[in-house]
Design an enzyme around this catalytic site. Structure first.
Site, PDB file in Angstrom:
ATOM      1  NE  ARG A  78      -7.669  -5.129  -0.369  1.00  0.00           N
ATOM      2  CZ  ARG A  78      -8.119  -3.978  -0.877  1.00  0.00           C
ATOM      3  NH1 ARG A  78      -7.282  -2.975  -1.089  1.00  0.00           N
ATOM      4  NH2 ARG A  78      -9.391  -3.821  -1.192  1.00  0.00           N
TER       5      ARG A  78
ATOM      6  CG  HIS B  33     -17.901  14.554   5.147  1.00  0.00           C
ATOM      7  ND1 HIS B  33     -17.140  13.411   5.015  1.00  0.00           N
ATOM      8  CD2 HIS B  33     -17.010  15.563   5.258  1.00  0.00           C
ATOM      9  CE1 HIS B  33     -15.853  13.733   5.056  1.00  0.00           C
ATOM     10  NE2 HIS B  33     -15.743  15.035   5.202  1.00  0.00           N
TER      11      HIS B  33
ATOM     12  CG  HIS C 130       1.040  13.087   0.712  1.00  0.00           C
ATOM     13  ND1 HIS C 130      -0.224  13.448   0.325  1.00  0.00           N
ATOM     14  CD2 HIS C 130       0.884  12.102   1.623  1.00  0.00           C
ATOM     15  CE1 HIS C 130      -1.119  12.717   0.975  1.00  0.00           C
ATOM     16  NE2 HIS C 130      -0.478  11.883   1.765  1.00  0.00           N
TER      17      HIS C 130
ATOM     18  CG  HIS D  29      -4.178   5.134  -2.489  1.00  0.00           C
ATOM     19  ND1 HIS D  29      -5.324   4.523  -2.956  1.00  0.00           N
ATOM     20  CD2 HIS D  29      -3.744   4.374  -1.457  1.00  0.00           C
ATOM     21  CE1 HIS D  29      -5.573   3.448  -2.222  1.00  0.00           C
ATOM     22  NE2 HIS D  29      -4.644   3.328  -1.304  1.00  0.00           N
TER      23      HIS D  29
ATOM     24  N   GLY E 139      -4.393  -2.806  14.561  1.00  0.00           N
ATOM     25  CA  GLY E 139      -3.261  -2.807  13.630  1.00  0.00           C
ATOM     26  C   GLY E 139      -2.188  -1.823  14.076  1.00  0.00           C
ATOM     27  NE  ARG E 140       4.972  -0.631  13.439  1.00  0.00           N
ATOM     28  CZ  ARG E 140       5.693   0.264  12.751  1.00  0.00           C
ATOM     29  NH1 ARG E 140       5.348   0.619  11.536  1.00  0.00           N
ATOM     30  NH2 ARG E 140       6.761   0.806  13.301  1.00  0.00           N
TER      31      ARG E 140
ATOM     32  CB  SER F 263      -0.879  -0.021   1.254  1.00  0.00           C
ATOM     33  OG  SER F 263      -1.691   1.128   1.286  1.00  0.00           O
TER      34      SER F 263
ATOM     35  CG  HIS G 118      -8.536   7.266 -15.994  1.00  0.00           C
ATOM     36  ND1 HIS G 118      -9.388   6.393 -15.362  1.00  0.00           N
ATOM     37  CD2 HIS G 118      -8.470   8.363 -15.196  1.00  0.00           C
ATOM     38  CE1 HIS G 118      -9.847   6.937 -14.242  1.00  0.00           C
ATOM     39  NE2 HIS G 118      -9.315   8.148 -14.123  1.00  0.00           N
TER      40      HIS G 118
ATOM     41  CG  ASN H 246      -4.538  -1.180  -1.791  1.00  0.00           C
ATOM     42  OD1 ASN H 246      -4.854  -2.347  -1.951  1.00  0.00           O
ATOM     43  ND2 ASN H 246      -5.420  -0.207  -1.581  1.00  0.00           N
TER      44      ASN H 246
END
Lengths: 337, 337
Positions: free
Chosen positions: B122, B211, B108, B118, B295-296, B104, B181, B120
């Site tokens: 898995r 929100h 920035h 971003h 988790g960590r 992951s 894309h 990831n």
């Protein structure tokens, strides 16, 4: 003499409290003034999610000499049906129409030697039985904050007060913590000596970052679901807490605001502010309920700091003041005995 | 030929992918290097909450010339019992022991003209029936990332892949969005022309701030619960997506990193980064699952930006580039036709 809930009196108190707190903070700042943003939120169509209506008066001071960002918000919100999550202690109230009035504030000072503070005082009431007949449109006049006192035909089924204040220092000063907690205790003691220890523990338990295993700050007092003294005395208790916030906070600001500081301390402040963001966005019930229920995002997130930094796995060196904050202040302590 | 899940092959791919992505980003930065933090998490006592074990290799580049903060994390975590919330699509798997391996990353950049990215990838598998007998202690050797291939006696009951990548610009460039894309589509088309549109929509739907009523960025592709092509082809698809990230992102960084910028643009970037924090802490399933399940924390919150600002009710003026980001880029668009 009646002990019935008096929404108009609560509203008048809250609006006046907002005025007084803003005036006190602006005077302490000496440079910046609060800007006022009045807003209303029409009740959405029934098909568009939770039926929430309401309005508010949000006041923001930005870029002050002392306060980098200070937000003091009055709001009152009404809902058509209380969600089960809001009534864990009173499941019989789920589905009822409700009204909530409150003042909520978060103050982010510029100087890292001045702690951040948070306070809120609020009144919550259901306003009728579940699944009522659709109200006449005149019942939706929120734009002028028209909270009418409940008449005999729609007496609130039940109601409660909640609130408190807590302090989040970046550098620890024992005398500040003692003053903060002594002021809280002095406000509550007239209502019973058991209240301060109880509300202090509620505050410690609530403002604890689970994923960090650390308190958000040095606490204060916090209570919810409070109606035990009847309306008049419970309202008096709310006023005592609301009125105590400024005397608790302002002397600390006055004492620290001119302390010499430097870039490393500023950096530490910005880093520690990250914990505030984490608490408010991950755990705070009011924030999450507001965001998820379609509340006004800008007023809800007014609490977030103006500038924040995150660093990976940052640990202050032993013996530093930053380390002492963790070791000596960010743990529950008896500050008011 | 076997089409059985091969955990060792997945692990080897992910560790190599992490190496390659870090090497590519460090080369693009030209100044800073990644620091490596290997960690292990012992399975806590059964009474101390969810039984999670695991380890990881977190790599962080901080204060680079191009990247202000880049985190690329490999992790593998095991759990004694899959929570119902993780198995909405497969309720029959709740309660089973499981293993998850993934890479992951969140990047920035410093220059506001370079978008945040971003990604990831898995792999997730249950590793036995629900309520197994307590494993021998040798089954808990995570410190050396000892993921053994499943033998006949403990064949994974079921498994799936997930992942993708999405882009979050502060200033919109159509050619960057098209390149991003197109690269995603080219990676997926060999596995079926229907996959890119489907995964693109999943990405748009997922990275949407409820929100705020706005997308986090301009999207990309995202998929989960994917095992439809059998293990070998599904793993090939995962590799195609993982391998496409750097070719999708690096040319955009190279093209924008030396663009002239100013304080006002920097300010806008810090403000928009607030949306990233809001998404990750309020909505992101992986972040919240990680924090809530013990988790960590430092590895989970590695995704947060290094510096962030919040302003009350900030609205860009019509006609500005900042306004154009909202109007022209922060809405679902067809970028790859």
């Amino acid at each position: 003499m009646s002990d019935a809930p008096d929404l108009a009196a609560v509203k008048a108190y809250l609006l006046d409290l907002q005025d007084r707190i803003c005036a006190g903070l602006a005077a302490e700042d000496g440079r910046a003034a609060f800007a006022t943003d009045e807003w209303t939120r029409e009740k959405p169509a029934a098909s568009a999610g939770p039926a929430l209506g309401g309005g508010g008066r949000t006041r923001i001071l930005a870029d002050g000499a002392v306060f980098e960002k200070a937000g003091v918000a009055f709001s009152h919100v009404t809902g058509a049906a209380l969600p089960p999550s809001a009534t864990a202690h009173r499941p019989e109230l789920a589905g009822r129409p409700w009204v909530a009035l409150g003042v909520s504030l978060v103050i982010h000072p510029r100087n890292p030697r001045v702690p951040t503070s948070h306070a809120n005082v609020r009144f919550f009431s259901t306003t009728g039985p579940a699944e009522p007949t659709p109200p006449a449109s005149s019942d939706l006049r929120h734009s002028d904050f028209d909270i009418r006192n409940s008449g005999a035909s729609e007496a609130p089924a039940t109601w409660w007060f909640g609130g408190g204040f807590d302090l989040t220092p970046y550098y620890g000063y024992e005398e500040d913590c003692v003053h903060w907690h002594h002021t809280a205790r002095a406000a509550l003691d007239p209502f019973g000596p058991e209240l301060y220890p109880r509300f202090k523990k509620t505050c410690d338990d609530y403002f604890f970052l689970k994923h960090r295993g650390e308190p958000r700050g040095i606490g204060g007092v916090f209570f919810d679901d409070f109606s035990a003294l009847g309306f008049d005395r419970s309202f008096a208790l709310l006023r005592a807490v609301g009125d105590a916030y400024l005397p608790a906070y302002r002397p600390i600001v006055a004492r620290r605001k001119n302390t010499a500081t430097n870039d490393a301390e500023r950096d530490w402040q910005l880093y520690r502010r990250g914990r505030y963001v984490e608490f408010n966005l991950v755990q705070d019930r009011g924030t999450l309920f507001g965001l998820q229920s379609g509340g006004r995002t800008e007023s809800i997130l007014m609490s977030l700091p103006p500038l924040v930094r995150w660093d990976y796995a940052r640990v202050p060196a032993a013996g530093t003041e930053e380390h002492r904050l963790h070791a000596d202040f960010l743990r529950p302590r008896d500050w008011a005995s």
